[in-house]
Design a protein around this motif. Structure first.
Motif, PDB file in Angstrom:
ATOM      1  N   LEU A   1       0.821  -1.193   0.000  1.00  0.00           N
ATOM      2  CA  LEU A   1       0.000   0.000   0.000  1.00  0.00           C
ATOM      3  C   LEU A   1       0.865   1.257   0.000  1.00  0.00           C
ATOM      4  CD1 LEU A   1      -2.709  -0.889   2.680  1.00  0.00           C
ATOM      5  CD2 LEU A   1      -3.051  -0.614   0.214  1.00  0.00           C
ATOM      6  N   SER A   2       0.441   2.249  -0.755  1.00  0.00           N
ATOM      7  CA  SER A   2       1.080   3.564  -0.635  1.00  0.00           C
ATOM      8  C   SER A   2      -0.013   4.615  -0.508  1.00  0.00           C
ATOM      9  CB  SER A   2       1.925   3.948  -1.847  1.00  0.00           C
ATOM     10  OG  SER A   2       2.328   2.878  -2.577  1.00  0.00           O
ATOM     11  N   HIS A   3       0.465   5.810  -0.146  1.00  0.00           N
ATOM     12  CA  HIS A   3      -0.483   6.922  -0.031  1.00  0.00           C
ATOM     13  C   HIS A   3      -0.569   7.662  -1.355  1.00  0.00           C
ATOM     14  CE1 HIS A   3      -1.164   6.634   4.238  1.00  0.00           C
ATOM     15  NE2 HIS A   3       0.141   6.430   4.411  1.00  0.00           N
ATOM     16  N   PHE A   4      -1.757   8.167  -1.626  1.00  0.00           N
ATOM     17  CA  PHE A   4      -1.985   8.965  -2.824  1.00  0.00           C
ATOM     18  C   PHE A   4      -2.782  10.210  -2.466  1.00  0.00           C
ATOM     19  CE2 PHE A   4      -1.255   4.700  -4.211  1.00  0.00           C
ATOM     20  CZ  PHE A   4      -0.584   4.804  -5.425  1.00  0.00           C
ATOM     21  N   GLU A   5      -2.409  11.331  -3.067  1.00  0.00           N
ATOM     22  CA  GLU A   5      -3.166  12.569  -2.878  1.00  0.00           C
ATOM     23  C   GLU A   5      -4.163  12.681  -4.025  1.00  0.00           C
ATOM     24  OE1 GLU A   5      -2.597  14.088  -0.108  1.00  0.00           O
ATOM     25  OE2 GLU A   5      -0.691  13.078   0.356  1.00  0.00           O
TER      26      GLU A   5
ATOM     27  N   HIS B   1     -14.248   7.502  -1.478  1.00  0.00           N
ATOM     28  CA  HIS B   1     -14.159   8.559  -0.471  1.00  0.00           C
ATOM     29  C   HIS B   1     -14.764   9.883  -0.929  1.00  0.00           C
ATOM     30  CE1 HIS B   1     -11.236   5.888   1.460  1.00  0.00           C
ATOM     31  NE2 HIS B   1     -11.485   6.588   2.557  1.00  0.00           N
ATOM     32  N   PHE B   2     -14.501  10.224  -2.182  1.00  0.00           N
ATOM     33  CA  PHE B   2     -14.852  11.584  -2.623  1.00  0.00           C
ATOM     34  C   PHE B   2     -15.825  11.587  -3.799  1.00  0.00           C
ATOM     35  CE2 PHE B   2     -10.253  11.402  -1.466  1.00  0.00           C
ATOM     36  CZ  PHE B   2     -10.381  11.916  -0.185  1.00  0.00           C
ATOM     37  N   GLY B   3     -16.342  10.415  -4.138  1.00  0.00           N
ATOM     38  CA  GLY B   3     -17.162  10.266  -5.347  1.00  0.00           C
ATOM     39  C   GLY B   3     -18.421  11.103  -5.367  1.00  0.00           C
ATOM     40  N   THR B   4     -18.899  11.519  -4.193  1.00  0.00           N
ATOM     41  CA  THR B   4     -20.131  12.307  -4.185  1.00  0.00           C
ATOM     42  C   THR B   4     -19.855  13.792  -4.455  1.00  0.00           C
ATOM     43  OG1 THR B   4     -19.921  12.561  -1.802  1.00  0.00           O
ATOM     44  CG2 THR B   4     -21.324  10.763  -2.583  1.00  0.00           C
TER      45      THR B   4
ATOM     46  N   MET C   1      -8.533  17.018  -2.318  1.00  0.00           N
ATOM     47  CA  MET C   1      -9.675  16.452  -1.601  1.00  0.00           C
ATOM     48  C   MET C   1      -9.234  15.684  -0.366  1.00  0.00           C
ATOM     49  SD  MET C   1     -12.037  17.547  -3.519  1.00  0.00           S
ATOM     50  CE  MET C   1     -13.437  16.749  -2.742  1.00  0.00           C
ATOM     51  N   GLY C   2      -8.090  15.039  -0.474  1.00  0.00           N
ATOM     52  CA  GLY C   2      -7.618  14.252   0.659  1.00  0.00           C
ATOM     53  C   GLY C   2      -6.678  13.169   0.186  1.00  0.00           C
ATOM     54  N   ARG C   3      -6.405  12.265   1.104  1.00  0.00           N
ATOM     55  CA  ARG C   3      -5.400  11.236   0.854  1.00  0.00           C
ATOM     56  C   ARG C   3      -6.073   9.867   0.940  1.00  0.00           C
ATOM     57  NH1 ARG C   3       0.202  10.974   4.294  1.00  0.00           N
ATOM     58  NH2 ARG C   3       0.852  12.533   2.774  1.00  0.00           N
ATOM     59  N   VAL C   4      -5.660   8.959   0.072  1.00  0.00           N
ATOM     60  CA  VAL C   4      -6.154   7.584   0.173  1.00  0.00           C
ATOM     61  C   VAL C   4      -4.964   6.628   0.206  1.00  0.00           C
ATOM     62  CG1 VAL C   4      -8.353   8.015  -0.997  1.00  0.00           C
ATOM     63  CG2 VAL C   4      -6.347   7.344  -2.349  1.00  0.00           C
ATOM     64  N   GLN C   5      -5.223   5.436   0.676  1.00  0.00           N
ATOM     65  CA  GLN C   5      -4.205   4.383   0.647  1.00  0.00           C
ATOM     66  C   GLN C   5      -4.607   3.401  -0.427  1.00  0.00           C
ATOM     67  OE1 GLN C   5      -3.673   2.383   4.384  1.00  0.00           O
ATOM     68  NE2 GLN C   5      -1.559   3.115   4.437  1.00  0.00           N
TER      69      GLN C   5
END
Ligand SMILES: [Fe+2]
Ligand SMILES: [Fe+2]
Lengths: 208, 328, 252
Positions: free
Chosen positions: A114-118, A150-153, A132-136
């Motif tokens: 896993l890595s982090h993505f902005e 997470h941000f689809g809406t 919008m934020g960060r996801v793994q």
């Protein structure tokens, strides 16, 4: 011997600009590659895309980005990334979310860990990409999927995903490089008020 | 800064029949709805070519535009002016950077744009081919040339191409500083000593013709291309911009008791239009084609700057660097 | 005595910053790449702005107003070191000067942030971040151009460093009031500053291929602090004040 210009500009006279001359066509990368610059205007506000700088590496890109995109108003942080390290979704129109267009686009190899993505969204055409934020995730494909959950809406005419480790983040301890910005009034329109002088002049000439 | 500059060159509105009609219709509908076009969108070739030409010329105008006022950067009188003059010229360099970047999103590299500028293949605003003889010239440029540029840029900021509009929004915000600073400096000269007033009036006389040229030839002499209006590339006609400029700034010049070197200049109370003596359009053409007082110097300075910086860029270029088109 | 000492300190700092800010502003519009052109201009503005703040401090101490002080004196009345008045040369020299001077400037203001003279301590605290960016910029450039494989660039940088060094040492020319400034805890003194500076620049240079000459064998270019300047300062001042002097009583 080449003639030298006599300029009205003393700086130019010191440069010794020659009258005759031809520039050889610039080779590609003479101006380096480009970096995307994001900045945060105030504490707590999301990072926004500001534009690009041409730079030889990310440290220089940071130095350049700071003065090109945050020499006025306020700034509390800056992020830098190579343009080609930004993975973009297709762009869509207002009725449709960019996430709906994704499925078969991204087929690169997934990472094992896993890595982090902005994640960034373009919320309206003509505006800037907003963080919008960060996801793994296990890779870009997965990152878009996670982002969608997470941000689809939220409105997303286009989505950008950047691996966090590819970004250069400004150091928390270096925020003070922006502290004196509000003091530089000479760069602001509001510092110039000439109406008093104009009125005084009008009064003076009306009397004559 | 930017002017109507180069409108003598007709564009060839050909090749449209080669475009996919469905995509073209979608593209036009988007513009019709008032939505911006973004770099990743499909766009007709003609749109791309015209925008590149226009944004590139605008960028060149900014970087060359840094030179006339740069003439006075080391001589600005007093701390306030010294700092503001530095910041103002710096902003113009910044505008060039923003605009080159916007043009790059359409696929022309900054290297190619700079090469075309220096080798005379690509134009820039004519007005920067005139010299700034005195400090007063510099103040007139800061105020009135920038005022003209703002008229143009505010119009263009409502155009259809997203990256260009975003660049212009930032530029316009900075231009408001230029305008106020320029006006303030002019007011100080106008209301100052007789020597100051005299140098200002002389500068104003010198700059009037270039300012009237700034927006380009009258509409009746210009080449119109309906399609560029429809695609929101061309946002206002030369005469509209010129009228707006005259309407906003001539009264502000006159209120300072200054004169303009055109006895015919007045606002027609009935039509609401400004009337004036047509400036010499032959001179305009001559200067655009390279024969102005400073054309050769401006380009030679840019060439020298590029040449003197070459070793720096060469030394720093990483062998791993790869160029991709910037995103927005 | 104490006030004389403070004034002397303020004058040399203000004059250094004004003259170097002025010099560096010459690059605006003709720098090696657009982005660097912008960054270098900002730092030149910062310097002129900092000098203005120092002249304002002097005004509070009874000196004439900043514009008069900056725009009407002649070279022998300037306390700046010779280093800052040298022409900008090519970008190698301008960068090396930026690195050597700004490193000293950061350290000087850092010492002054603990000064017993409150106005100076406050200014030093306020501009800390500005100076941090300046040295960040300088160090990045020096580290990169000082380590490149490109032989031309390396030679240029080494040559510029060799030319600049004696002049840079002139920054630390001692003034007449070193002892009283130290006694009053206003400023720790040029000798102390110089040793801090040497350590700092060595630290940065050690990450490059550049070699600093043996400082003990170099005679510093002194005299600036006492009004003795190179042939470059008076023409610089004539140019800078050309418009102002048309009528120094006028408002511009
Ligand atoms: Fe501009
Ligand atoms: Fe401007």
């Amino acid at each position: 011997m080449n003639d030298v210009f006599q300029s009205l500009d003393p700086r130019i006279n010191r440069l010794g600009v020659t009258v005759e001359g031809h520039l050889e066509a610039k080779s590609s990368l003479d101006q380096f590659e480009t970096y995307e610059v994001f900045f945060q205007m105030k504490e707590g506000k999301p990072y926004e895309h500001a534009g690009i700088v041409h730079a030889p590496n990310e440290d220089m890109a940071f130095l350049f980005g700071k003065e090109q995109f945050s020499r006025r108003y306020t700034c509390t942080g800056m992020w830098i990334v190579k343009t080609h390290q930004v993975i973009t979704s297709p762009i869509t129109d207002h009725e449709q979310s960019a996430y709906d267009l994704l499925d078969h686009r991204l087929a690169e190899t997934e990472l094992n860990e896993l890595s982090h993505f902005e994640v960034f969204h373009l919320k309206k055409r003509g505006r800037q990409q907003v963080h919008m934020g960060r996801v793994q995730a296990k890779g870009y494909h997965d990152a878009f999927k996670q982002a969608s959950e997470h941000f689809g809406t939220e409105p997303a005419l286009q989505v950008w995903v950047i691996r966090s480790q590819d970004l250069l983040f400004s150091d928390e301890a270096d925020k003070d490089i922006w502290f004196t910005l509000p003091e530089k009034k000479y760069r602001d329109a509001i510092a110039y008020k000439s109406s008093d002088k104009i009125n005084a002049y009008k009064e003076r000439t009306a009397k004559q | 800064m930017y002017g109507g500059g180069n409108t003598f060159e007709p564009i060839k509105a050909t090749g449209l029949e080669m475009e996919d009609p469905a995509k073209l219709a979608e593209f036009e509908a988007r513009i019709e709805r008032g939505e911006k076009i973004e770099p990743q969108d499909w766009m007709p070739n003609l749109y791309r070519k015209q925008l590149i030409r226009m944004i590139e010329q605008h960028a060149h105008s900014e970087i060359i535009g840094a030179l006339p006022e740069g003439t006075w950067i080391t001589r600005a009188p007093g701390f306030r002016r010294k700092l503001a003059q530095m910041a103002k010229v710096q902003d113009e360099v910044g505008h060039a950077q923003l605009l080159y970047s916007a043009a790059e999103t359409l696929g022309k590299s900054r290297e190619d744009m700079i090469t075309d500028l220096i080798n005379g293949k690509s134009k820039y605003s004519n007005i920067f081919n005139y010299p700034a003889f005195t400090w007063a010239d510099s103040t007139v440029i800061s105020w009135l040339v920038d005022a003209g540029a703002i008229v143009n840029q505010i119009a263009n900021a409502k155009g259809s191409y997203g990256p260009y509009c975003r660049a212009l929004d930032r530029i316009c915000a900075e231009e408001s500083f230029h305008l106020k600073y320029g006006h303030d400096a002019v007011v100080h000269l106008a209301t100052g000593t007789p020597i100051q007033r005299k140098m200002l009036q002389e500068a104003l006389n010198r700059w009037w013709t270039p300012l009237m040229h700034f927006f380009g030839p009258p509409d009746k002499m210009s080449v119109h291309t309906e399609i560029l209006v429809k695609w929101k590339v061309k946002m206002a006609t030369n005469d509209e911009c010129r009228q707006q400029f005259l309407d906003m700034y001539v009264p502000k010049i006159w209120e300072l008791g200054l004169s303009l070197p055109d006895p015919k200049l007045h606002k027609n109370a009935e039509t609401g239009e400004w009337e004036y003596t047509e400036p010499d359009w032959e001179e305009f053409k001559r200067v655009i084609n390279g024969d102005g007082p400073c054309n050769a110097e401006r380009l030679a300075v840019r060439r020298t700057a590029e040449e003197r910086g070459a070793w720096v860029r060469k030394a720093l270029l990483s062998p791993k660097a790869t160029y991709v088109t910037p995103l927005a | 005595m104490k006030e004389l000492a403070i004034k002397e300190l303020l004058y040399k700092m203000a004059d250094d910053l004004l003259i170097l800010g002025h010099r560096n502003s010459e690059w605006t519009g003709i720098g090696p790449i657009l982005e660097e052109d912008i960054a270098f201009s900002s730092m030149a503005q910062d310097k002129v702005g900092q000098s203005w703040a120092l002249y304002k401090m002097l005004q509070v101490l009874g000196e004439q107003e900043p514009d008069t002080v900056a725009f009407t004196r002649n070279a022998p009345q300037f306390h700046s070191c010779k280093f800052v008045e040298l022409p900008i040369g090519e970008y190698d020299f301008s960068l090396v000067r930026h690195f050597l001077f700004d490193t000293a400037d950061l350290l000087r203001f850092d010492l002054l942030s603990r000064s017993s003279y409150t106005p100076l301590a406050q200014l030093a605290t306020k501009i800390k971040g500005e100076l941090k960016y300046h040295t960040m910029h300088a160090n990045t450039w020096i580290k990169q151009l000082g380590s490149v494989e490109d032989e031309e660039a390396f030679q240029r940088m080494q040559y510029a460093l060799d030319v600049a060094l004696p002049f840079a040492l002139g920054i630390f020319e001692e003034g007449p009031y070193e002892q009283s400034l130290a006694d009053e805890k206003i400023f720790a003194g040029e000798v102390h500053l110089k040793s801090l500076w040497l350590e700092k620049i060595q630290e940065t240079l050690s990450k490059t291929r550049l070699v600093l000459g043996d400082v003990s064998l170099i005679s510093p270019e002194l005299g600036g602090r006492y009004g003795q300047h190179t042939e470059f300062l008076q023409p610089l001042l004539d140019e800078m004040t050309e418009v102002f002097k048309v009528d120094p009583t006028a408002e511009w």
